[in-house]
Scaffold this active site. Structure first.
Site, PDB file in Angstrom:
ATOM      1  N   HIS A   1       0.837  -1.200   0.000  1.00 27.28           N
ATOM      2  CA  HIS A   1       0.000   0.000   0.000  1.00 27.28           C
ATOM      3  C   HIS A   1       0.875   1.255   0.000  1.00 27.28           C
ATOM      4  O   HIS A   1       0.669   2.176  -0.795  1.00 27.28           O
ATOM      5  CB  HIS A   1      -0.921  -0.029   1.223  1.00 27.28           C
ATOM      6  CG  HIS A   1      -1.796   1.170   1.361  1.00 27.28           C
ATOM      7  ND1 HIS A   1      -3.125   1.148   1.050  1.00 27.28           N
ATOM      8  CD2 HIS A   1      -1.536   2.434   1.789  1.00 27.28           C
ATOM      9  CE1 HIS A   1      -3.647   2.334   1.266  1.00 27.28           C
ATOM     10  NE2 HIS A   1      -2.694   3.142   1.729  1.00 27.28           N
ATOM     11  N   GLU A   2       1.853   1.285   0.891  1.00 26.68           N
ATOM     12  CA  GLU A   2       2.721   2.457   0.989  1.00 26.68           C
ATOM     13  C   GLU A   2       3.619   2.580  -0.236  1.00 26.68           C
ATOM     14  O   GLU A   2       3.922   3.689  -0.687  1.00 26.68           O
ATOM     15  CB  GLU A   2       3.558   2.400   2.273  1.00 26.68           C
ATOM     16  CG  GLU A   2       2.740   2.359   3.551  1.00 26.68           C
ATOM     17  CD  GLU A   2       1.686   3.451   3.642  1.00 26.68           C
ATOM     18  OE1 GLU A   2       1.939   4.586   3.195  1.00 26.68           O
ATOM     19  OE2 GLU A   2       0.608   3.175   4.175  1.00 26.68           O
TER      20      GLU A   2
ATOM     21  N   HIS B   1       1.806   4.411  -2.992  1.00 28.30           N
ATOM     22  CA  HIS B   1       1.927   5.861  -2.823  1.00 28.30           C
ATOM     23  C   HIS B   1       3.290   6.341  -3.343  1.00 28.30           C
ATOM     24  O   HIS B   1       3.379   7.324  -4.083  1.00 28.30           O
ATOM     25  CB  HIS B   1       1.809   6.267  -1.355  1.00 28.30           C
ATOM     26  CG  HIS B   1       0.442   6.127  -0.776  1.00 28.30           C
ATOM     27  ND1 HIS B   1      -0.649   6.822  -1.244  1.00 28.30           N
ATOM     28  CD2 HIS B   1      -0.008   5.384   0.271  1.00 28.30           C
ATOM     29  CE1 HIS B   1      -1.711   6.509  -0.527  1.00 28.30           C
ATOM     30  NE2 HIS B   1      -1.352   5.633   0.411  1.00 28.30           N
TER      31      HIS B   1
END
Length: 146
Positions: free
Chosen positions: A67-68, A71
């Protein structure tokens, strides 16, 4: 697991899932309470909540890292890196990252009982037993269990 092994895992996941290297720092941050991780837009570093490993399994940790990294990679490629952007949702689905971090299981529940009428009160926070009384009979309360 320490920060060094976390850095290695993040670098490996970045190469395997995204085909690009991760050139910045990934560390555990115990100050994170409600999120699984955080990507810093200015420094490009990633912070991971250590509870994602201690309270959950390794797959959850990998999902948060993916998820990170979504980003990270989208931001550096000048694409939509926010949660609401189509680019972010598409990339997250492709790499099978977690959309939401699982809830923390460390919520304390306190049970109080009236000493006279046995009325039960369940609270998330501790209450001052010198200050609060039963709402029915106005008798003292006592801590039943934590």
């Amino acid at each position: 697991m320490n920060n060094r092994s976390l850095q290695e895992i993040v670098e490996r996941i970045s190469l395997d899932s995204f085909g690009q290297s991760f050139d910045y720092s990934a560390t555990f941050n115990s100050r994170l309470r409600t999120t699984g991780g955080r990507y810093n837009l200015k420094t490009h570093n990633i912070d991971i909540n250590p509870k994602m490993l201690s309270e959950h399994d390794e797959l959850t940790l990998q999902g948060v890292i993916k998820h990170e990294l979504c980003h990270y990679h989208l931001h550096l490629n000048n694409m939509g890196y926010r949660h609401r952007d189509r680019d972010f949702k598409k990339l997250l689905a492709e790499v099978q990252g977690l959309r939401y971090a699982p809830a923390n299981e460390s919520v304390h529940v306190y049970s109080y009982v009236c000493t006279k009428c046995d009325q039960l009160y369940v609270r998330k926070r501790r209450i001052d037993l010198r200050k609060y009384v039963c709402s029915k009979c106005h008798s003292r309360l006592k801590l039943k269990n934590k």
